[in-house]
Write an enzyme that holds these catalytic residues in place. Structure first.
Site, PDB file in Angstrom:
ATOM      1  N   ASP A 168      54.574  40.807  78.044  1.00 10.76           N
ATOM      2  CA  ASP A 168      55.724  40.080  78.579  1.00 10.76           C
ATOM      3  C   ASP A 168      56.427  40.663  79.813  1.00 10.76           C
ATOM      4  O   ASP A 168      56.424  40.074  80.864  1.00 10.76           O
ATOM      5  CB  ASP A 168      56.769  39.906  77.475  1.00 10.76           C
ATOM      6  CG  ASP A 168      56.168  39.377  76.187  1.00 10.76           C
ATOM      7  OD1 ASP A 168      55.035  39.742  75.841  1.00 10.76           O
ATOM      8  OD2 ASP A 168      56.831  38.599  75.499  1.00 10.76           O
ATOM      9  N   GLU A 405      58.022  47.246  65.623  1.00 10.12           N
ATOM     10  CA  GLU A 405      57.282  46.555  66.687  1.00 10.12           C
ATOM     11  C   GLU A 405      56.774  47.574  67.722  1.00 10.12           C
ATOM     12  O   GLU A 405      55.648  47.495  68.199  1.00 10.12           O
ATOM     13  CB  GLU A 405      58.213  45.539  67.354  1.00 10.12           C
ATOM     14  CG  GLU A 405      57.560  44.629  68.360  1.00 10.12           C
ATOM     15  CD  GLU A 405      58.571  43.635  68.935  1.00 10.12           C
ATOM     16  OE1 GLU A 405      59.778  43.712  68.602  1.00 10.12           O
ATOM     17  OE2 GLU A 405      58.148  42.771  69.724  1.00 10.12           O
TER      18      GLU A 405
HETATM   19  C1  DGY Z   1      58.209  36.422  72.727  1.00 15.10           C
HETATM   20  O1  DGY Z   1      58.724  35.363  72.404  1.00 15.10           O
HETATM   21  O2  DGY Z   1      58.827  37.439  72.996  1.00 15.10           O
HETATM   22  C2  DGY Z   1      56.754  36.501  72.729  1.00 15.10           C
HETATM   23  O3  DGY Z   1      56.276  37.701  73.215  1.00 15.10           O
HETATM   24  C3  DGY Z   1      56.138  35.337  73.404  1.00 15.10           C
HETATM   25  O4  DGY Z   1      54.938  35.168  72.802  1.00 15.10           O
END
Ligand code: DGY
Length: 436
Positions: A168, A405
């Site tokens: 991301d 995570e």
């Molecule tokens: C999020 O929503 O943060 C995800 O990484 C998108 O898939």
């Protein structure tokens, strides 16, 4: 560290996230069935629950679009705690989208063939070919789709259309996002929901990135997810070193399964020849640079930032041993060390960059799967000792902090969301898996 206990806890974590049909990525922040996690979850299940492994994969394969596309999210019906949901994606605008389920309209790196391979390999005396054969065809169809619409120029490098199709908020995309110069009128109305699920906003991307994420989805839905048309003038297009390396790795596994099913695998071999033959030219700025960088097709340059994606060619096993040796040597500059200064950890963004932020998503933290990609890559190139140390560094982090995570490489503390399935998955493979 008691590895047996850690393994049991990891199996329990996956079972806690199991709905009966699939594994929720993480309750709260990611309450749906997620793309590149799914096949690796199946890989982990294949060690202790083969039926669940097949169900996990099948739930994703059932949501494959008619054109071969596999979406990055399959939405849980009625679940509203995540944005952007089905109302925003409106993926049914595409005539290829399935009727029975709501999905997103972007994809993620194609890990499916790894799940398939391990299910077959760990099936022992049980005959699973009734499941493996159609799954093989579906994954092959997805790979054909990717070669078709994500590399129409036959360059041997695959293109991503959205930062979420890889990692991301990786600093690699920063300049491309700024260069888009988005104005308020470009950005559809939206409300973030992610911040409600975490302790500190520093752990998530800032609003300026979110504006871009929703803008890009809006651009894609305006074209009804017609990927050929999107390719023509989409404002974000990267020939991505991670996506391409993972695709190459996936083809290696798919080919092995194809051979065991006595299929003609020459198409897969042709793709591999194309990708391998052009890899150095596609991802290296000059032949003497030892790191591999993604190429921004819009702004026409290779983005030279030291992030973990530069190491993914090891996982792909797509480069020559000599190039890998250079890369492994250079890679040492990425390492950070645990509190006792004994075990190396691989941050997602190097602490030598200006962008490094030890608690912020992909801009520094240690993630399970990126560690696993590097760990496996080192094994593929015979660097067993270093691979073992990285594995132990990661297992120590999880043992001390739990299934987060991601983890700060500075403090070892977990961040983002807890009960994160993919972290448990990687722990299982690191403990159960032998070397391949
Ligand atoms: C999020 O929503 O943060 C995800 O990484 C998108 O898939």
């Amino acid at each position: 560290m008691d590895k047996h206990k850690l393994l049991q806890e990891a199996q329990k974590q996956l079972s806690d996230n199991w709905t009966g049909e699939y594994t929720v990525a993480a309750p709260g922040l990611y309450p749906h069935h997620w793309g590149w996690d799914t096949p690796i979850n199946a890989l982990a299940y294949s060690y202790f629950n083969l039926d669940r492994a097949m169900q996990e994969m099948q739930h994703q394969l059932d949501a494959q679009w008619d054109n071969g596309f596999i979406p990055h999210i399959i939405f849980a019906p009625g679940e509203t705690s995540y944005f952007p949901g089905p109302d925003f994606y409106q993926s049914k605008r595409s005539p290829d989208a399935p009727d029975h389920v709501e999905t997103s309209g972007i994809t993620q790196p194609p890990t499916q063939a790894l799940g398939l391979y391990y299910i077959k390999r760990n099936s022992g005396a049980r005959d699973v070919d009734n499941w493996v054969e159609p799954a093989y065809e579906q994954i092959l169809h997805y790979h054909e789709h990717l070669m078709d619409v994500r590399d129409p120029e036959d360059s041997g490098a695959l293109t991503i259309f959205h930062p979420w199709e890889c990692m991301d908020d990786l600093p690699v995309w920063d300049e491309a996002i700024v260069a888009m110069n988005l104005e308020d009128k470009d950005i559809p109305d939206y409300e973030r929901k992610d911040l409600a699920h975490i302790d500190d906003p520093i752990e998530r991307p800032p609003d300026i990135f979110y504006d871009c994420y929703v803008y890009l989805i809006d651009q894609m839905r305006k074209k009804n997810y017609n990927f050929r048309e999107i390719y023509e003038d989409h404002p974000f297009k990267f020939k991505d070193v991670a996506f391409t390396s993972i695709f190459y790795a996936a083809n290696r596994y798919l080919k092995v399964v194809g051979e065991t099913l006595s299929r003609d695998t020459s198409q897969i071999e042709d793709w591999q020849t194309l990708i391998r033959g052009n890899f150095e030219d596609n991802f290296k700025t000059d032949p003497n640079s030892q790191l591999y960088f993604s190429y921004d097709l819009i702004n026409q340059h290779r983005v030279q930032k030291d992030t973990v994606v530069s190491l993914l060619p090891l996982f792909g096993k797509v480069i020559e041993q000599e190039q890998a040796d250079y890369l492994i040597e250079k890679m040492r500059r990425f390492f950070m060390y645990n509190q006792e200064e004994t075990l190396p950890m691989v941050p997602t963004t190097s602490d030598q960059t200006d962008e490094f932020a030890h608690q912020t998503y992909w801009r520094g933290p240690v993630w399970a799967m990126t560690t696993w990609f590097v760990y496996r890559g080192l094994v593929y190139y015979g660097e067993y000792h270093l691979a073992d140390r990285i594995k132990h560094g990661f297992l120590e982090l999880v043992d001390q902090s739990g299934f987060w995570e991601y983890y700060s490489p500075k403090t070892g503390e977990g961040h983002g969301i807890h009960d994160f399935a993919w972290t448990a998955t990687i722990v299982i493979d690191m403990i159960e898996g032998s070397r391949y």
